[in-house]
Write an enzyme that holds these catalytic residues in place. Structure first.
Site, short mmCIF file in Angstrom:
data_model
loop_
_atom_site.label_atom_id
_atom_site.label_comp_id
_atom_site.label_asym_id
_atom_site.label_seq_id
_atom_site.Cartn_x
_atom_site.Cartn_y
_atom_site.Cartn_z
N ASP A 250 0.93 -1.27 -0.06
CA ASP A 250 0.01 0.10 0.02
C ASP A 250 0.60 1.09 -0.06
O ASP A 250 1.54 1.47 1.14
CB ASP A 250 -1.02 -0.07 1.23
CG ASP A 250 -1.76 1.15 1.31
OD1 ASP A 250 -1.24 2.29 0.82
OD2 ASP A 250 -2.98 0.90 1.83
N HIS A 251 0.98 1.84 -1.36
CA HIS A 251 2.08 2.93 -1.30
C HIS A 251 2.22 4.09 -0.27
O HIS A 251 3.03 4.81 0.08
CB HIS A 251 2.14 3.32 -2.62
CG HIS A 251 1.26 4.29 -3.17
ND1 HIS A 251 0.00 3.88 -3.54
CD2 HIS A 251 1.40 5.62 -3.23
CE1 HIS A 251 -0.56 4.97 -3.71
NE2 HIS A 251 0.19 6.14 -3.92
N HIS B 135 -5.87 2.51 1.10
CA HIS B 135 -5.14 3.68 1.82
C HIS B 135 -5.90 4.56 2.83
O HIS B 135 -5.20 4.88 4.09
CB HIS B 135 -4.82 4.90 0.67
CG HIS B 135 -4.50 4.46 -0.64
ND1 HIS B 135 -3.49 3.59 -0.81
CD2 HIS B 135 -4.53 4.71 -1.87
CE1 HIS B 135 -3.16 3.16 -2.11
NE2 HIS B 135 -3.81 3.83 -2.77
C1 BG6 Z 1 -3.95 4.73 -6.36
C2 BG6 Z 1 -5.08 4.73 -6.97
O1 BG6 Z 1 -3.65 3.48 -5.45
O2 BG6 Z 1 -3.47 5.90 -5.63
C3 BG6 Z 1 -5.17 5.87 -8.06
O3 BG6 Z 1 -5.41 3.60 -7.76
C4 BG6 Z 1 -5.01 7.34 -7.18
O4 BG6 Z 1 -6.39 5.98 -8.54
C5 BG6 Z 1 -3.63 6.94 -6.48
O5 BG6 Z 1 -4.62 8.24 -8.23
C6 BG6 Z 1 -3.17 8.04 -5.56
O6 BG6 Z 1 -2.08 8.25 -4.98
P1 BG6 Z 1 -1.28 9.31 -4.64
O7 BG6 Z 1 0.00 8.76 -3.86
O8 BG6 Z 1 -1.07 10.14 -5.74
O9 BG6 Z 1 -2.00 10.16 -3.61
#
Ligand code: BG6
Length: 483
Positions: free
Chosen positions: A178-179, A241
């Protein structure tokens, strides 16, 4: 830093994620010495690339993400990469892959260590896991697997996928990415909560009125309409997230900082997650779709989106726990595409207390995750020349130099995979609870979709989302802090 010998196999090696995130992150780990001489990476995808073409791509990916690089380092790094044209449904291709992995293991003295990375379309995850198992691709050293999101589409499909993966990998060796858990300010939540008596002592049901998590994006679904139709904002952003952020905000203090203790504290909280009833979903959740303008498409006009689609590009809702430091406190969230601005932030709203100055604002603690990174506490004090109370911010921020040191989330998380630290990955038992919650909401929506007028709000792009989201609160004195 200790050099870790390994052969890494990336499924989806010609894709966008690999190019934009994985290759630059691996290069940084290489520059730091975590992987150095004894490693090889096999990038697989269907396209008929050569090793040399892949290496050119690697070099491009590094130049696109680094202002200054040592060209010899880029060249040496890229020389560790091998391309294998691979159809994930073709069993024979796994035999070819296995042979290449064995050869590279011997050539690079990788000690039988293997990392598999699923970086391609999620519908193939199960197939890949099955063939890793039936074609015996794991080796004699450590075997770890990194799985991108989404991990399943609902609880049943997630359980099926988990079984397929568990046939070759035990839970400790499964790294569900989960980044958001690699982001600086998300990693800052626990230290903030547990090292400051000032904050720790107010983190309770008596003091906190509600917590609000906003993950808004300015971009629309762009080229991902096809994927998005199968997902929607709830599955795309909340299931992972938002739930992880909320878990960090609501979990009890872990016994120590070992991965097992962190996961145990998260689990203790999640066991008390309240699954919303149909009435609660109808009352405290709002879903919406962005409309078009003269110059932009509405969601239903986007490529690969049905013109009567009931997929939400926005969702706001409420999460509650029966136990933990903020038991019973509403944790509100909202996330959407084509909103006013890109903003990921948390607002912790404190209850009012009686005071001799009359009606004044209470305190809010705000944690900005993206694109700024900062924390501030809104507090009251006296006005200088007239009677009354003014509000000011006490801020915790970073210098330009410090900001430049913050690694990309993927670099952090990949490093954790190499050093076998699963703290910032989603444990299966957490994921299971998240899906139970999401399924409950999706089921109510699916039923509602059969009605004459499904509850789908429309919203104008580049604003704050549907107005209906202003009415999800439990009490009339609650409202969104970030407007
Ligand atoms: C991803 C989603 O996990 O997270 C995308 O699949 C989204 O739809 C993205 O745009 C948002 O990540 P960040 O780091 O740009 O807030």
């Amino acid at each position: 830093m200790k050099n870790i010998p390994v052969v890494m196999i990336i499924f989806g090696g010609s894709g966008d994620l690999a190019h934009r995130k994985l290759y630059p992150a691996l290069f940084n780990l290489y520059e730091q010495g975590l992987i150095h001489d004894d490693f090889a990476v096999i990038a697989t995808a269907r396209r008929p690339w050569s090793h040399d073409y892949l290496r050119e791509q690697i070099s491009d990916a590094i130049h696109e993400t680094h202002a200054e690089v040592n060209e010899n380092d880029v060249h040496d790094f890229a020389s560790h990469f091998y391309y294998q044209s691979h159809d994930v449904t073709n069993v024979e291709h796994y035999q070819t892959l296995k042979k290449l992995a064995q050869d590279l293991n011997d050539r690079y003295s990788a000690e039988g260590n293997r990392i598999f990375y699923m970086a391609m379309a999620p519908r193939f995850f199960g197939t890949i896991a099955t063939h890793i198992n039936d074609q015996h691709l794991t080796s004699t050293g450590f075997n770890r697997i990194v799985v991108e999101k989404p991990f399943g589409h609902d609880l049943a499909s997630a359980e099926k996928l988990n079984k397929q993966i568990n046939a070759s990998f035990k839970e400790d060796d499964v790294f569900r990415i989960d980044h958001y858990l690699g982001k600086e300010m998300v990693q800052n939540i626990l230290p903030l909560r547990f090292t400051n008596p000032l904050i720790k002592n107010i983190w309770n049901t008596a003091t906190i009125k509600n917590i609000q998590v906003t993950l808004s994006e300015q971009l629309g679904v762009e080229a991902r309409g096809g994927y998005y139709e199968t997902s929607g904002a709830l599955r795309d952003m909340v299931q992972n997230h938002i739930f992880q952020i909320i878990t960090l905000l609501a979990m009890p203090q872990p016994q120590n900082l070992e991965a097992a203790s962190i996961h145990a504290a998260k689990q203790e909280l999640l066991d008390s997650l309240l699954i919303p009833t149909k009435e609660e979903v109808m009352q405290h959740f709002v879903r919406g779709q962005y409309l078009g303008t003269d110059n932009t498409f509405g969601y239903r006009q986007e490529a690969n989106v049905a013109d009567n689609s009931l997929t939400e590009t926005y969702v706001a809702g409420e999460i509650k726990f029966a136990k933990g430091p903020v038991a019973g406190v509403p944790l509100y969230f909202r996330t959407g595409k084509e909103m006013k601005e890109k903003k990921s932030r948390i607002d912790v709203v404190l209850k009012h207390q009686s005071n001799p100055y009359g009606s004044v604002h209470s305190n809010n603690l705000t944690i900005e995750i993206d694109p700024q990174m900062c924390i501030y506490l809104t507090i009251n004090g006296k006005k200088i020349t007239e009677p009354g109370i003014r509000r000011e911010k006490l801020a915790y921020s970073f210098s330009k130099e410090e900001l430049a040191q913050v690694p990309d989330g993927y670099e952090r998380l990949l490093r954790d995979v190499f050093v076998n630290d699963s703290t910032n990955f989603t444990h299966w038992s957490e994921l299971k609870r998240y899906w139970q919650f999401i399924d409950a909401v999706e089921n109510v929506w699916a039923e509602d979709n059969q009605s004459a007028q499904p509850q789908m709000s429309e919203y104008l792009p580049y604003r704050m989302g549907p107005k209906a989201a202003n009415h999800i609160f439990e009490s009339a004195t609650e409202h969104w802090i970030y407007e």
